[in-house]
Design a protein around this motif. Sequence first.
Motif, PDB file in Angstrom:
ATOM      1  N   ALA A 407      79.049   2.458  79.552  1.00 44.15           N
ATOM      2  CA  ALA A 407      79.209   3.877  79.234  1.00 44.15           C
ATOM      3  C   ALA A 407      80.346   4.490  80.028  1.00 44.15           C
ATOM      4  N   ALA A 408      80.411   4.200  81.323  1.00 45.10           N
ATOM      5  CA  ALA A 408      81.478   4.765  82.159  1.00 45.10           C
ATOM      6  C   ALA A 408      82.845   4.279  81.694  1.00 45.10           C
ATOM      7  N   ASP A 420      88.522  12.154  70.263  1.00 45.84           N
ATOM      8  CA  ASP A 420      87.585  13.234  69.927  1.00 45.84           C
ATOM      9  C   ASP A 420      86.210  12.676  69.539  1.00 45.84           C
ATOM     10  N   GLY A 421      85.964  11.421  69.800  1.00 42.19           N
ATOM     11  CA  GLY A 421      84.672  10.824  69.520  1.00 42.19           C
ATOM     12  C   GLY A 421      84.720   9.312  69.716  1.00 42.19           C
ATOM     13  N   ILE A 422      83.547   8.694  69.604  1.00 45.72           N
ATOM     14  CA  ILE A 422      83.414   7.245  69.719  1.00 45.72           C
ATOM     15  C   ILE A 422      82.724   6.741  68.465  1.00 45.72           C
ATOM     16  N   VAL A 423      83.238   5.664  67.921  1.00 41.86           N
ATOM     17  CA  VAL A 423      82.646   5.043  66.734  1.00 41.86           C
ATOM     18  C   VAL A 423      82.251   3.613  67.098  1.00 41.86           C
ATOM     19  N   ALA A 434      70.408   2.136  74.511  1.00 41.15           N
ATOM     20  CA  ALA A 434      70.426   3.007  75.688  1.00 41.15           C
ATOM     21  C   ALA A 434      71.852   3.436  76.025  1.00 41.15           C
ATOM     22  N   ILE A 435      72.808   2.533  75.855  1.00 35.91           N
ATOM     23  CA  ILE A 435      74.216   2.879  76.098  1.00 35.91           C
ATOM     24  C   ILE A 435      74.682   3.900  75.066  1.00 35.91           C
ATOM     25  N   GLN A 436      74.265   3.709  73.815  1.00 32.41           N
ATOM     26  CA  GLN A 436      74.608   4.679  72.777  1.00 32.41           C
ATOM     27  C   GLN A 436      74.121   6.078  73.149  1.00 32.41           C
ATOM     28  N   ALA A 437      72.909   6.160  73.686  1.00 32.83           N
ATOM     29  CA  ALA A 437      72.368   7.460  74.068  1.00 32.83           C
ATOM     30  C   ALA A 437      73.197   8.104  75.171  1.00 32.83           C
ATOM     31  N   GLN A 438      73.658   7.297  76.130  1.00 28.98           N
ATOM     32  CA  GLN A 438      74.511   7.828  77.189  1.00 28.98           C
ATOM     33  C   GLN A 438      75.814   8.370  76.625  1.00 28.98           C
ATOM     34  N   LEU A 439      76.395   7.634  75.711  1.00 30.47           N
ATOM     35  CA  LEU A 439      77.670   8.056  75.129  1.00 30.47           C
ATOM     36  C   LEU A 439      77.499   9.332  74.313  1.00 30.47           C
ATOM     37  N   ALA A 440      76.411   9.388  73.527  1.00 31.62           N
ATOM     38  CA  ALA A 440      76.193  10.552  72.663  1.00 31.62           C
ATOM     39  C   ALA A 440      75.997  11.824  73.458  1.00 31.62           C
ATOM     40  N   VAL A 447      77.635   5.999  64.554  1.00 22.19           N
ATOM     41  CA  VAL A 447      77.127   4.626  64.506  1.00 22.19           C
ATOM     42  C   VAL A 447      77.091   4.187  63.050  1.00 22.19           C
ATOM     43  N   LEU A 448      77.881   3.182  62.720  1.00 28.12           N
ATOM     44  CA  LEU A 448      78.017   2.737  61.337  1.00 28.12           C
ATOM     45  C   LEU A 448      77.190   1.474  61.091  1.00 28.12           C
ATOM     46  N   PRO A 449      76.449   1.409  59.986  1.00 31.28           N
ATOM     47  CA  PRO A 449      75.636   0.214  59.704  1.00 31.28           C
ATOM     48  C   PRO A 449      76.485  -0.907  59.122  1.00 31.28           C
ATOM     49  N   PRO A 450      76.176  -2.160  59.463  1.00 32.41           N
ATOM     50  CA  PRO A 450      76.835  -3.290  58.802  1.00 32.41           C
ATOM     51  C   PRO A 450      76.238  -3.511  57.420  1.00 32.41           C
ATOM     52  N   GLU A 451      76.865  -4.364  56.633  1.00 31.60           N
ATOM     53  CA  GLU A 451      76.288  -4.726  55.345  1.00 31.60           C
ATOM     54  C   GLU A 451      74.980  -5.467  55.588  1.00 31.60           C
ATOM     55  N   PRO A 452      73.885  -5.039  54.972  1.00 33.61           N
ATOM     56  CA  PRO A 452      72.593  -5.685  55.236  1.00 33.61           C
ATOM     57  C   PRO A 452      72.461  -7.009  54.499  1.00 33.61           C
ATOM     58  N   PHE A 453      71.610  -7.857  55.013  1.00 35.06           N
ATOM     59  CA  PHE A 453      71.266  -9.100  54.334  1.00 35.06           C
ATOM     60  C   PHE A 453      70.459  -8.811  53.079  1.00 35.06           C
ATOM     61  N   VAL A 454      69.525  -7.866  53.182  1.00 39.31           N
ATOM     62  CA  VAL A 454      68.717  -7.459  52.047  1.00 39.31           C
ATOM     63  C   VAL A 454      68.288  -6.020  52.269  1.00 39.31           C
ATOM     64  N   VAL A 455      68.260  -5.246  51.203  1.00 38.25           N
ATOM     65  CA  VAL A 455      67.831  -3.848  51.274  1.00 38.25           C
ATOM     66  C   VAL A 455      66.374  -3.760  50.823  1.00 38.25           C
TER      67      VAL A 455
END
Length: 485
Positions: A407-408, A420-423, A434-440, A447-455
């Motif tokens: 995070a630091a 102006d942000g983190i992706v 937990a790191i995502q929460a610190q950054l947010a 936070v972008l989802p990857p292509e799923p194996f199955v929906v």
Amino acid sequence: MDARAPHATAIAHGDLPRKFASRAALVQALRPLLLSPASGLSPIRGGRAAAERRLAAIDPGAYGRSRNALDGAVTRLSPYIRHGVLTLAEVRDAVFAWLETSGAPRAAAAKLIAELGWRDYWQRLWHQLGDGIWHDREPLKTGHPAPSYAAVLPADIQDGSTGLTCIDAFAAELIGSGWLHNHARLWLASYVVHWRRVRWQAGAQWFLQHLLDGDPASNALSWQWVASSFSTKPYIFNRANLERYGGQSLCARCPAARRGGPDAPGGCPFDADYEQLQQQLFPWATEAPPASAPAPQTPSPPPPAPEPSTASAFGLAVSAGPLAPTGTSRPNPDPPQRPVLWIHGEALGPANPALRAYPGRPALFVFDSAWLTGTTTSGPPPSLKRLGFLAECLVELPVTIRHGDPAAELLAFAQRHGADGIVTSAAVDPRLAAIQAQLAGALPLTVLPPEPFVVLEQAVDLGRFSRYWRRAEARVWAAAGRGRP
């Protein structure tokens, strides 16, 4: 590696060099990051180029026929899947393409597709349980109370000096290459838990330290499957099983095997039928314990085990390695225009959605110092082989590589680039969440989802793989136009 690059120097701080004259130079750069004594790198190279060569060589039909044998046609894709160098969706589509070009029937690839399903299943469970994967899911079915299992892995197992040729060979391969066939993992885990009476957590931590595909979910939950805290009975094996799938060379050169079975002094502990082993290892699972003994954990013992199936306990012959099941998306009302990208260890390939959405933006990967020193809940510090594999994946990506507090380092990186942000991409590991929460809390985070194996539109029962697969299998095949959900 770039043969024209100057010899890299070891670092204690700052960016990790991105080019190395040799793998030896990479070792020199990485060694200061580790507290434990460092050995060499794995013969398995990291990176997308190596992953694509493996993917192009898969034969799903041969895999289905021979995957249980140590010399079978397993894919060895697990390290690349675990770190998102290849996604489950990419491997799934490669299997579908093989079916089209080969003209083979759907059944020829069914085993490999199901193995990918195991991978997705473990990740969904991890997403649901978090660090709960390290606790018994169910009471043991062995008849032995949990406190009777040792908490520390014996030194002779770690050193490969038990005197049992098969066990010592598997330990040597684990430590030397960072990879083991699924069947060898099962046998080694069974020996640790049932013959040596060691807590499954101790064995799982040992595996996690060395395996290039070391994924906490598939690893811990597979050890639970062997131990019987996430299955209906303990997994055991015997010499006949070992020789059937591992060949006779291990037993042929084993002094213990030449001395006879478990009743002979120094004999092979596995040279018996399953009923005999069941009585020897779990005597209280089929009869009441003596009055002075601790009461068993389960009042209803399982029936004697037949020859155990190897059905993907380690989710592994293709393997074990993560991919977020469906991902988590946190779109900002105003998408960032000048973001920096956080690249983490679950998405080290070109399919990383952050790299795809923002090509050319500054990107950072941080080797977490807490992970490197073993002070996280995610497991022991990694071996040099694990670290080297990750580094070889990273140098093929357009990313700055650092080590420290993620995070630091990310917030400093963002400030330096006027972001102006983190992706980033979705992750399953609670440590990354937990790191995502610190950054947010400091900057807008997407936070972008990857292509799923199955929906799967509705919640699915994850109590057993079979329940998940009843829902998922038809939808996976529907994506290939080979079935309807």
